[in-house]
Scaffold this motif. Structure first.
Motif, mmCIF file in Angstrom:
data_model
loop_
_atom_site.group_PDB
_atom_site.id
_atom_site.type_symbol
_atom_site.label_atom_id
_atom_site.label_comp_id
_atom_site.label_asym_id
_atom_site.label_seq_id
_atom_site.Cartn_x
_atom_site.Cartn_y
_atom_site.Cartn_z
ATOM 1 N N MET A 92 5.325 0.166 -8.512
ATOM 2 C CA MET A 92 6.523 -0.026 -9.329
ATOM 3 C C MET A 92 7.221 -1.336 -8.969
ATOM 4 S SD MET A 92 8.083 3.727 -10.122
ATOM 5 C CE MET A 92 8.897 3.966 -8.578
ATOM 6 N N LEU A 93 7.370 -1.615 -7.664
ATOM 7 C CA LEU A 93 8.053 -2.834 -7.229
ATOM 8 C C LEU A 93 7.320 -4.090 -7.697
ATOM 9 C CD1 LEU A 93 9.226 -2.002 -3.572
ATOM 10 C CD2 LEU A 93 10.602 -2.099 -5.655
ATOM 11 N N GLN A 94 5.977 -4.006 -7.746
ATOM 12 C CA GLN A 94 5.187 -5.177 -8.135
ATOM 13 C C GLN A 94 4.937 -5.214 -9.645
ATOM 14 O OE1 GLN A 94 2.798 -4.551 -3.990
ATOM 15 N NE2 GLN A 94 1.564 -5.218 -5.732
ATOM 16 N N GLY A 95 5.558 -4.282 -10.370
ATOM 17 C CA GLY A 95 5.392 -4.239 -11.821
ATOM 18 C C GLY A 95 3.956 -4.019 -12.237
ATOM 19 N N GLY A 96 3.188 -3.291 -11.403
ATOM 20 C CA GLY A 96 1.800 -2.974 -11.743
ATOM 21 C C GLY A 96 0.868 -4.165 -11.650
ATOM 22 N N LYS A 97 1.299 -5.224 -10.907
ATOM 23 C CA LYS A 97 0.438 -6.415 -10.791
ATOM 24 C C LYS A 97 0.191 -6.770 -9.327
ATOM 25 C CE LYS A 97 1.823 -8.753 -15.079
ATOM 26 N NZ LYS A 97 3.210 -8.485 -15.491
ATOM 27 N N CYS A 98 -0.961 -7.397 -9.068
ATOM 28 C CA CYS A 98 -1.264 -7.886 -7.721
ATOM 29 C C CYS A 98 -0.283 -9.007 -7.374
ATOM 30 C CB CYS A 98 -2.705 -8.401 -7.667
ATOM 31 S SG CYS A 98 -3.073 -9.347 -6.174
ATOM 32 N N ARG A 99 0.231 -9.028 -6.130
ATOM 33 C CA ARG A 99 1.235 -10.023 -5.747
ATOM 34 C C ARG A 99 0.633 -11.432 -5.685
ATOM 35 N NH1 ARG A 99 3.021 -9.851 -0.980
ATOM 36 N NH2 ARG A 99 4.969 -10.979 -1.241
ATOM 37 N N SER A 100 -0.676 -11.514 -5.398
ATOM 38 C CA SER A 100 -1.293 -12.838 -5.262
ATOM 39 C C SER A 100 -1.802 -13.374 -6.596
ATOM 40 C CB SER A 100 -2.457 -12.781 -4.281
ATOM 41 O OG SER A 100 -2.048 -12.104 -3.119
ATOM 42 N N CYS A 101 -2.664 -12.575 -7.269
ATOM 43 C CA CYS A 101 -3.334 -13.123 -8.446
ATOM 44 C C CYS A 101 -2.737 -12.641 -9.760
ATOM 45 C CB CYS A 101 -4.832 -12.808 -8.401
ATOM 46 S SG CYS A 101 -5.209 -11.067 -8.642
ATOM 47 N N LYS A 102 -1.745 -11.748 -9.689
ATOM 48 C CA LYS A 102 -1.033 -11.245 -10.873
ATOM 49 C C LYS A 102 -1.912 -10.440 -11.824
ATOM 50 C CE LYS A 102 2.679 -13.187 -9.455
ATOM 51 N NZ LYS A 102 3.472 -12.275 -8.651
ATOM 52 N N LYS A 147 -3.619 -7.126 -13.349
ATOM 53 C CA LYS A 147 -3.077 -5.762 -13.496
ATOM 54 C C LYS A 147 -3.730 -4.797 -12.522
ATOM 55 C CE LYS A 147 -1.257 -4.832 -18.095
ATOM 56 N NZ LYS A 147 -1.611 -4.132 -19.353
ATOM 57 N N ILE A 148 -2.929 -3.938 -11.908
ATOM 58 C CA ILE A 148 -3.467 -2.881 -11.047
ATOM 59 C C ILE A 148 -3.666 -1.646 -11.927
ATOM 60 C CG2 ILE A 148 -3.039 -1.425 -9.027
ATOM 61 C CD1 ILE A 148 -1.058 -3.640 -8.091
ATOM 62 N N SER A 149 -4.801 -0.965 -11.763
ATOM 63 C CA SER A 149 -5.097 0.211 -12.596
ATOM 64 C C SER A 149 -4.025 1.291 -12.440
ATOM 65 C CB SER A 149 -6.453 0.776 -12.199
ATOM 66 O OG SER A 149 -6.628 2.034 -12.794
ATOM 67 N N LEU A 150 -3.644 1.875 -13.583
ATOM 68 C CA LEU A 150 -2.680 2.986 -13.589
ATOM 69 C C LEU A 150 -3.234 4.210 -12.871
ATOM 70 C CD1 LEU A 150 -0.928 3.378 -17.051
ATOM 71 C CD2 LEU A 150 0.132 3.610 -14.822
ATOM 72 N N LEU A 151 -4.560 4.215 -12.673
ATOM 73 C CA LEU A 151 -5.217 5.334 -12.000
ATOM 74 C C LEU A 151 -4.603 5.587 -10.612
ATOM 75 C CD1 LEU A 151 -7.674 7.291 -12.320
ATOM 76 C CD2 LEU A 151 -9.026 5.602 -11.092
ATOM 77 N N TYR A 152 -4.307 4.481 -9.885
ATOM 78 C CA TYR A 152 -3.789 4.630 -8.509
ATOM 79 C C TYR A 152 -2.486 5.425 -8.447
ATOM 80 C CZ TYR A 152 -7.261 1.077 -7.274
ATOM 81 O OH TYR A 152 -8.432 0.384 -7.087
ATOM 82 N N PRO A 153 -1.407 4.941 -9.100
ATOM 83 C CA PRO A 153 -0.155 5.710 -8.996
ATOM 84 C C PRO A 153 -0.251 7.090 -9.642
ATOM 85 C CG PRO A 153 0.102 3.935 -10.596
ATOM 86 C CD PRO A 153 -1.222 3.716 -9.909
ATOM 87 N N LEU A 213 0.812 -1.222 0.000
ATOM 88 C CA LEU A 213 0.000 0.000 0.000
ATOM 89 C C LEU A 213 0.847 1.275 0.000
ATOM 90 C CD1 LEU A 213 -2.715 -1.147 2.550
ATOM 91 C CD2 LEU A 213 -3.093 -0.657 0.146
ATOM 92 N N ILE A 214 2.156 1.130 -0.236
ATOM 93 C CA ILE A 214 3.005 2.323 -0.264
ATOM 94 C C ILE A 214 2.760 3.046 -1.593
ATOM 95 C CG2 ILE A 214 5.358 3.219 -0.074
ATOM 96 C CD1 ILE A 214 6.056 0.371 1.130
ATOM 97 N N PRO A 215 2.341 4.325 -1.533
ATOM 98 C CA PRO A 215 1.999 5.023 -2.768
ATOM 99 C C PRO A 215 3.118 4.936 -3.814
ATOM 100 C CG PRO A 215 1.445 6.380 -0.879
ATOM 101 C CD PRO A 215 2.165 5.167 -0.350
ATOM 102 N N VAL A 216 2.752 4.753 -5.058
ATOM 103 C CA VAL A 216 3.635 4.694 -6.229
ATOM 104 C C VAL A 216 4.683 3.577 -6.124
ATOM 105 C CG1 VAL A 216 5.152 6.004 -7.791
ATOM 106 C CG2 VAL A 216 3.301 7.173 -6.595
ATOM 107 N N ILE A 217 5.388 3.494 -4.994
ATOM 108 C CA ILE A 217 6.508 2.550 -4.850
ATOM 109 C C ILE A 217 6.034 1.095 -4.950
ATOM 110 C CG2 ILE A 217 8.287 1.719 -3.230
ATOM 111 C CD1 ILE A 217 8.479 4.702 -2.323
#
Ligand SMILES: [Zn+2]
Length: 250
Positions: free
Chosen positions: A59-69, A71-77, A52-56
Motif C-alpha cells: 500500500m505504501l509503495q502504491g503497488g510498485k517496486c521502489r527501484s524500477c517502478k 507493478k507488483i502482483s496483486l496476488l501478494y497482498p 517486505l511488510i505484508p500488505v502495508i
C-alpha cells in the motif's frame, strides 16, 4: 485478552501468507525458499525489510517496486490478507481445541496451492506430500463421525475427478484429483462432495462472467485450483450448516 489474541493471530496470518506466496511461487520452479533473500521479480533488486511488510509495504509503495517502478502482483497482498482473515476465522469457529491445528494447516495448504495454481496452473506434488501425513495423523487423533468418512471421502473425492479426467480429456488435471484425495480426508464424504459441487458452480459462474467480459476466451485453459480452494474453505467452515439447511428446505 481475547481481542489481543485475535489481533496476534491476524498478524501471524499476514506473515505466514507472505511466506505462502514465496513457497507457492518457488516450489514449482524447484527454487529454494529458505535461506534466500526476496528480490523484485522485474529488476532483481534485493528487497529491504521495510519493503517486505505484508500488505502495508504494498500500500505504501502504491503497488510498485521502489527501484524500477514496475507493478507488483496483486496476488501478494491478496494472499497475505486472506491468510490473516482465515486464520482468525479458524479460531472464531473452533476456539482452543486440537482441530484448530487441522484448520490452520488446511488453510496453509490451500493458500500455497492457490498461489501455485493461479501462477503456473499446477498443484505441486511436494506440497500435497508435505501435508498428507499431517492430515492422516490428525484424522486418526480427531476422527470424523463416523471415522471411515475420511477414507470414503478421499476415495469419493479423487474418484469423481478421475472419472471427469477420463471423460473430458483435459478439463481437470491429476493435481486436482490428488488435492481432492486430501480434501476428502479432512472434510469427510458428505462435505467433500459438497466442495466438489461448489468448485464446479464457482468455476462455471466465474468462467461465464470472465468470458462475457472478454477477459478469457472460450476453450482457454483456466486454473481450476482457486475454485477448489474457495469451495474447500467454505465447506470446511459452513458445510454442516449448508447440508442441514438444504435437507430442511428441500
Ligand atoms: Zn523492481
Amino acid at each position: 485478552m481475547e481481542v489481543l489474541f485475535i489481533v496476534f493471530l491476524f498478524i501471524f496470518g499476514l506473515i505466514f501468507g507472505s511466506f505462502f506466496n514465496v513457497v507457492g511461487l518457488r516450489v514449482p520452479k524447484e527454487e529454494p525458499f529458505a535461506n534466500d533473500r526476496s528480490r523484485c521479480p522485474a529488476c532483481s533488486k534485493e528487497l529491504a525489510w521495510y519493503e517486505l511488510i505484508p500488505v502495508i509495504s504494498f500500500m505504501l509503495q502504491g503497488g510498485k517496486c521502489r527501484s524500477c517502478k514496475s507493478k507488483i502482483s496483486l496476488l501478494y497482498p491478496t494472499v497475505e490478507l486472506f491468510t490473516g482473515i482465515l486464520f482468525v476465522l479458524c479460531y472464531m469457529q473452533l476456539g482452543f481445541q486440537l482441530e484448530l491445528l487441522t484448520a490452520l494447516l488446511f488453510i496453509s495448504m490451500l493458500m500455497i496451492i492457490f498461489v501455485s495454481d493461479i501462477r503456473y496452473m499446477l498443484i505441486p506434488n511436494k506440497i500435497l506430500l508435505f501435508f498428507l501425513p499431517a492430515f492422516i495423523i490428525l484424522r486418526i487423533i480427531i476422527p470424523l463421525e463416523p471415522w471411515w468418512s475420511s477414507v470414503a471421502g478421499a476415495l469419493a473425492g479423487s474418484g469423481i475427478i478421475f472419472v471427469i479426467i477420463l471423460l473430458s480429456r483435459g478439463g481437470m488435471g491429476a493435481g486436482d484429483m490428488k488435492l481432492f484425495f486430501l480434501l476428502g480426508i479432512v472434510l469427510g464424504t458428505k462435505k467433500v462432495l459438497l466442495a466438489f459441487f461448489f468448485a464446479c458452480l464457482f468455476g462455471a459462474v466465474i468462467g461465464i462472467i470472465l468470458m462475457l467480459l472478454k477477459i478469457i476466451r472460450r476453450k482457454q485453459p483456466v486454473p481450476f485450483g482457486p475454485y477448489i480452494v474457495a469451495a474447500a474453505v467454505i465447506t470446511y467452515f459452513y458445510g454442516e450448516q449448508i447440508i442441514h439447511w438444504y435437507f430442511l428446505k428441500f
